[in-house]
Design an enzyme around this catalytic site. Structure first.
Site, PDB file in Angstrom:
ATOM      1  N   THR A  81      40.659  48.715  46.890  1.00 17.66           N
ATOM      2  CA  THR A  81      40.424  47.400  47.481  1.00 17.66           C
ATOM      3  C   THR A  81      38.970  47.204  47.911  1.00 17.66           C
ATOM      4  O   THR A  81      38.446  46.099  47.864  1.00 17.66           O
ATOM      5  CB  THR A  81      41.376  47.218  48.680  1.00 17.66           C
ATOM      6  N   HIS A 116      10.869  47.062  19.855  1.00 19.13           N
ATOM      7  CA  HIS A 116      12.298  46.784  19.673  1.00 19.13           C
ATOM      8  C   HIS A 116      12.524  45.775  18.538  1.00 19.13           C
ATOM      9  O   HIS A 116      13.379  45.980  17.683  1.00 19.13           O
ATOM     10  CB  HIS A 116      12.910  46.235  20.965  1.00 19.13           C
ATOM     11  N   HIS A 126      37.866  47.305  42.618  1.00 16.09           N
ATOM     12  CA  HIS A 126      36.827  46.339  43.027  1.00 16.09           C
ATOM     13  C   HIS A 126      35.444  46.894  42.699  1.00 16.09           C
ATOM     14  O   HIS A 126      35.244  48.090  42.537  1.00 16.09           O
ATOM     15  CB  HIS A 126      36.999  45.976  44.499  1.00 16.09           C
ATOM     16  N   HIS A 164      43.534  48.741  40.081  1.00 15.52           N
ATOM     17  CA  HIS A 164      42.915  47.510  40.565  1.00 15.52           C
ATOM     18  C   HIS A 164      41.625  47.927  41.263  1.00 15.52           C
ATOM     19  O   HIS A 164      41.638  48.355  42.405  1.00 15.52           O
ATOM     20  CB  HIS A 164      43.884  46.803  41.520  1.00 15.52           C
ATOM     21  N   HIS A 184      52.092  37.096  42.827  1.00 17.80           N
ATOM     22  CA  HIS A 184      51.671  38.033  43.874  1.00 17.80           C
ATOM     23  C   HIS A 184      52.308  37.590  45.180  1.00 17.80           C
ATOM     24  O   HIS A 184      52.522  36.399  45.397  1.00 17.80           O
ATOM     25  CB  HIS A 184      50.137  37.949  43.994  1.00 17.80           C
ATOM     26  N   GLU A 213      43.354  36.862  41.716  1.00 14.92           N
ATOM     27  CA  GLU A 213      42.128  37.474  42.281  1.00 14.92           C
ATOM     28  C   GLU A 213      40.911  36.588  41.982  1.00 14.92           C
ATOM     29  O   GLU A 213      40.057  36.370  42.839  1.00 14.92           O
ATOM     30  CB  GLU A 213      41.932  38.874  41.679  1.00 14.92           C
TER      31      GLU A 213
END
Ligand code: HCA
Ligand code: CU
Length: 463
Positions: free
Chosen positions: A164, A286, A194, A192, A70, A11
């Site tokens: 997907t 901060h 995305h 999986h 794959h 991927e």
């Protein structure tokens, strides 16, 4: 315990403009194995001979991780996966109506037959099989159950629930996975996800709560379009938030840096966990809190990743941060001097993007009237660039001026065409910047000279 399949090599290589060499892939696989991922998806051998070669080399390393190839649902693809020596083939075949109608031109019945045939074929070759219903999250649920169970009956022991298009939300994901888990024959479920809406990791975590076993990741979140969950974010979220400490976190920064280098794909500074700003603090409130007790504004101690916290000094800065920075250099100033130094810093900070230690030390020298003989820890360097042809000069200059760490750019005479003055926090940042400069179109070579000490001339020091 969470399982991770890392698919940086498959991927991740589908990221626009990213390509790895075989050697780079072998190195990445080794690093992933060291982190302890359960599976490495090493590529689709039908893509090119070099992709096949890389899978073959990785499969021969004897890594702990299972090596996955794959493949689309084709016998020749499955044959190649076998020939590479992969442990497992991941066969994907889309199941949503839009993919079946517009892309594959198959009915649901035909799809089931094709999937069963190819899963069984791969099993007959002795491969373990994962079946991925591509676009699973847009697939009609009853058909999804049917097709996955058909694949399991044919021999698949893993199903990848593929989002997907990245359209899930955590609460929907949780429910879907739970329902799927109830209806599927015994198998492991991979997720999986995305990242099209920035929800990939949140969805994946919800899916694990829903009963899934494994999350697919890539280093630096690479992948098609906006990618999939980042390995470091996934590992750290489970390590700190879920108390699942199975993975080795210490090499995460290293593998992320290596991937930046070999992919030419650089992290945004605000990227969680591995981004440059992840442990930087800026406002006076901060930084004051951090200096008193870092737990006030840090979700966890950066040293567990081998990182250091950083206090940014600019117009937002308060006295305690400046005093602490000067103290790090062993410089003592009076309360009155500190007051003036902070005021000057605040004024400069209105006009400048970034102040470096060299600037702060210079101000301290001017205000106290005492010579300060220390070398700033952050790095200044001259980067000289040769361009391929003078056609490129002005375009390269323009790109160089766009880098935040580049303070001055000159066109020069001699062996090189352009010289740029850069200021960076550390060597890693300098290396990354140089790599990035080298990817600028038209840049032929670069040479870098580090500044050891800086002196101001009689001019006003503006250059
Ligand atoms: C793709 C395929 C895939 C497959 C995922 C998987 C997806 O569209 O390129 O096999 O688990 O996103 O559906 O990456
Ligand atoms: Cu994908």
């Amino acid at each position: 315990m969470l399982e991770i399949l890392d698919t940086t090599l498959r991927e991740g290589e589908q990221t626009p403009y990213v390509n790895f060499t075989v050697d780079e892939k072998v190195e990445i696989a080794r690093m992933l194995d060291f982190i302890g991922v359960d599976m490495i998806e090493a590529g689709d051998p039908s893509v090119s001979p070099n992709v096949a070669k890389a899978i073959e080399r990785i499969a021969s390393l004897g890594l702990r991780a299972e090596i996955v190839a794959h493949s689309v649902a084709s016998r020749s693809g499955i044959d190649k996966a076998k020939a590479c020596g992969a442990d497992r083939v991941a066969i994907f075949y889309a199941t949503s109506k839009i993919h079946l109608d517009a892309k594959l031109h198959k009915t649901q019945e035909q799809a089931i037959a094709i999937i069963q045939e190819h899963v069984a074929y791969a099993r007959s070759l002795g491969l373990k099989v994962r079946y991925t219903p591509e676009d699973a999250t847009r697939t009609e649920f009853e058909f999804l159950v049917q097709v996955c169970n058909a694949a399991i009956e044919a021999g698949a022991d893993r199903i990848s629930f593929a989002d997907t298009l990245g359209i899930m939300q955590p609460h929907v994901m949780f429910e879907r996975v739970r329902a799927l888990r109830e209806r599927l024959l015994p198998c492991k479920i991979d997720l999986h996800c995305h990242n099209d809406y920035g929800l990939a990791l949140a969805n994946a975590m919800a899916g694990i709560r829903g009963g899934a076993d494994c999350i697919h990741t890539t280093v630096n979140g690479l992948g098609e379009r906006t990618g999939i969950p980042d390995l470091a974010e996934t590992v750290m979220s489970f390590h700190n938030l879920e108390g699942d400490q199975k993975f080795n976190i210490q090499p995460l920064m290293n593998v992320s840096g290596y991937l930046e280098k070999v992919s030419g794909f650089f992290l945004a500074p605000n990227k969680p966990i591995t981004g440059q700003n992840a442990f930087s603090h800026k406002s006076g409130v901060h930084t004051n809190g951090i200096l008193k007790d870092p737990r006030t504004y840090e979700p966890f101690d950066p040293s567990i990743l081998g990182r250091e916290r950083k206090i940014i000094i600019d117009k937002y800065t308060g006295k305690s941060a400046v005093a602490s920075r000067l103290d790090e250099y062993g410089i003592e100033v009076s309360a009155a001097e500190l007051e003036v130094i902070v005021t000057r810093i605040k004024n400069i900070g209105d006009n400048r993007k970034q102040l470096f230690d060299a600037d702060i030390l210079e101000i301290a020298e001017q205000v106290t009237g005492r010579e300060i003989d220390v070398i700033p820890r952050d790095i200044s360097a001259m980067v000289m660039l040769e361009v391929e042809s003078h056609v490129y000069t002005s375009a390269v200059v323009r790109r160089m001026r766009g880098f935040t760490n580049v303070s001055h750019v000159y066109e020069i005479t001699g062996d090189y065409d352009i010289s740029a003055f850069v200021n960076v926090e550390n060597m890693m940042a300098l290396n990354n910047l140089i790599e990035e400069i080298r990817t600028v179109q038209g840049v032929k070579r670069t040479e870098t000279r580090m500044v050891l000490k800086k002196y101001n001339g009689n001019g006003n020091g503006k250059a």
